[in-house]
Design an enzyme around this catalytic site. Structure first.
Site, PDB file in Angstrom:
ATOM      1  CE  LYS A  84      -3.856   1.733   2.907  1.00 36.75           C
ATOM      2  NZ  LYS A  84      -4.640   1.431   4.129  1.00 36.75           N
ATOM      3  CB  SER A 159      -7.939   3.253   3.147  1.00 33.87           C
ATOM      4  OG  SER A 159      -7.052   2.653   4.075  1.00 33.87           O
ATOM      5  CB  SER A 183      -8.109   0.394   6.158  1.00 34.50           C
ATOM      6  OG  SER A 183      -8.837   1.589   6.212  1.00 34.50           O
TER       7      SER A 183
END
Lengths: 500, 87
Positions: A84, A159, A183
């Site tokens: 990420k 996310s 997330s």
């Protein structure tokens, strides 16, 4: 050997590492196959923000050279991965999903990139996210929104949406995400894969761009439970660079998976969180998948009992009070003076204001306003939220006196279309109801594939997740139950039609 | 429920070091009005005698063997002279 039967993209991290170590396939071949697959499918998904082809090929050659020298290879030897884009990576642009950090190239790896490289993983690049981790759909981005591999006009969750979409679409075996309020688990559920949030402090935050420091926890997104255990084993443990990592040895997570697969769940009590099931708006198809998952756990030997978490309904407001305040504090450091975007003004304050106004997106600005409001609220809203957080944590402690694990669906809905909720942030926040409690109490939790909501008018067939929460440091129990569930189902083997 | 005004949003934006145009102020007021109502539901929770949750204490309790938290005492130290602060 799977090589003769299935393409490399179908291999799990465990299978890939075993094959590279044994010489069945080279790390270079695996890496080239992964890069080819990214080129083939990612133009439809937009999961990758940066692909480092040259660095990845060099790393793969390094793994192969080490094997040729007879060196012992790590547990993730030759396994392609992505991080990420809020994990710091040496020589690779790290944006946090924000325009304000565009162009920032860190000088050194953070803990996570460093640990994964040491374990032999091949880092292919960086994955899209909601800006600084603020979102549940990946639409809060100045870049192109990520698509769900199961339905390209649906969100992948957030996310860590890029991390989930990249794994679900089989461009990589596993990825890392970060979980401050679901997330990792929510996008894992929406993309039909496994997402594990460890106990707070089990994995270092050093090198993770801070969002909600007292809740942030990195973890793996994988296609099966064994890979989640494998990656967690490479990351868990004390890190002197993070004062909030736990000084306790990491247990053998893979053994817990084997135990679940081989020996079932006899003697385990699983609490079914009944307030969660009574919530209005729980999709009937999600409920049906959840009931089927409970039946599978019962068939594996587990005993079910109903449990209550009396302060459950306060979890979302507590989370947003705390998260926004901490985010406003953490993001104060982005002033244009040190890295990324820099606008000029007549003095420092005007330059800083211009930089932040241009650099932050709409949702980040909303959270800054909210967080600042919470911190200056004269009635003591922030402190009250920390006390309610204690009550929520105590509810879990009481529940775990009666059961070994808690179960619920991961989300109320199997997914939603791009653009469907972006203009109603409060409704978006309320969709986090099943997942934020584990963050507030610091507990480990996992989402595993639990079936599909069938196609109905206006909605395609979409994956559904089973959410399990365990007591502090009880990741082995979590993995054991998840593995037992997986052993009796085949949901994790399905391939999204959009990228098949 | 607290009423959020344009002036409130402008004051918060100033503290956050972000500029908002008139439309941004209106959107901020609408958003904050909605979310603050949700947060104010916490006022109904009886928190008397309940200590705040401290993540560092949770971590310290999990050390094997148990150890102290990494937090120092939250007490004021000597002031930094203004001249020592970079402008």
């Amino acid at each position: 050997m799977r090589a003769a039967r299935e393409p490399l993209s179908a291999w799990t991290a465990s299978e890939t590492a075993d094959a590279v170590r044994s010489g069945e396939v080279s790390a270079l071949t695996v890496t080239r196959a992964a890069l080819d697959r990214i080129a083939a499918v990612d133009p439809r998904l937009h999961a990758w923000t940066l692909v480092d082809e040259r660095g990845a090929l060099a790393a793969a050659r390094g793994v192969d050279a080490a094997r040729a020298r007879g060196e012992s290879l790590g547990p993730l030897a030759g396994v392609p991965t992505g991080l990420k884009d809020n994990f710091v990576t040496a020589g690779l642009e790290t944006t946090g999903g924000s325009r304000i950090l565009q162009g920032w190239i860190p000088l050194r790896d953070g803990f996570h990139a460093s640990r994964l490289r040491a374990a032999g993983a091949v880092l292919l690049g960086k994955l899209a996210l909601d800006e600084f981790g603020m979102g549940s759909s990946n639409e809060n981005t100045p870049f192109t929104a990520v698509r769900n591999p199961w339905a390209l006009d649906f969100v992948p969750g957030g996310s860590s949406g890029g991390s989930a979409a990249a794994v679900a679409s089989r461009t990589i075996c596993f990825s890392l995400g970060s979980d401050s309020g679901g997330s990792i688990r929510q996008p894992a559920s929406l993309c039909g894969i496994v997402g594990l949030k460890p106990t707070y402090g089990r994995v270092s935050r050093s090198g993770l761009i801070a969002f909600v420091s007292s809740l942030d926890q990195p973890g793996p997104l994988t296609r099966n439970v064994r890979d989640a255990a494998l990656v967690l084993g490479c990351l868990a443990g004390h890190d002197p660079q993070d004062m909030n990592t736990i000084r306790a040895p990491a247990p053998d997570y893979l053994e817990a998976v084997t135990r679940g697969r081989m020996h079932g769940l006899a003697g385990l009590r699983i609490g079914v969180h009944h307030e969660a099931l009574a919530l209005p708006g729980l999709d009937p198809a999600v409920r049906a998948c959840f009931d089927a998952a409970l039946a599978a756990l019962t068939a594996a030997g587990a005993e079910l009992l109903e449990v209550s978490l009396p302060h459950f309904r306060h979890a979302v407001p507590t989370y947003y009070a705390l998260a926004s305040a901490l985010a406003a504090s953490n993001l104060a450091r982005f002033d244009g003076a040190r890295q990324g975007l820099r606008m000029t003004g007549e003095d420092f304050v005007r330059s800083c204001t211009a930089t932040r106004s241009q650099g932050f997106g709409e949702e980040v600005k909303r959270r800054l306003l909210l967080g600042t409001h919470v911190m200056r609220d004269p009635s003591g809203l922030y402190e009250r939220a920390t006390r309610v957080q204690t009550l929520i944590a105590r509810d879990y402690t009481a529940a775990f006196e009666r059961c070994d694990l808690l179960a619920s669906p991961t989300t109320r809905l199997p997914g939603f279309r791009l653009g469907e909720r972006v203009h109603d942030p409060v409704a978006m926040y309320l969709s986090d109801i099943f997942v934020v409690g584990a963050n507030l109490a610091g507990l480990p939790a996992i989402s595993v594939p639990a079936g599909f909501a069938p196609a109905i008018t206006g909605r395609p067939r979409l994956p559904v997740g089973l959410h399990l929460i365990a007591p502090l440091l009880a990741e082995p129990t979590l993995l054991r139950v998840a593995a037992a569930h997986e052993a009796s189902t085949a949901w994790h083997l399905e391939v999204p039609p959009g990228v098949a | 429920m607290a009423v959020i005004t344009d002036a409130d949003i402008e004051a918060l934006a100033h503290l956050c070091r972000v500029e908002l145009d008139a439309e941004g102020v209106a959107r901020g007021r609408s958003y904050l009005g909605a979310i603050v109502g949700l947060l104010e539901t916490l006022e109904a929770v009886d928190t008397s005698g309940i200590p705040p949750f401290v993540a560092a204490e949770l971590v310290a309790a999990l050390h094997d063997p148990p150890g102290p938290t990494a937090l120092r005492e939250d007490t004021p130290g000597p002031r930094v002279p203004a001249a020592a602060v970079p402008s």
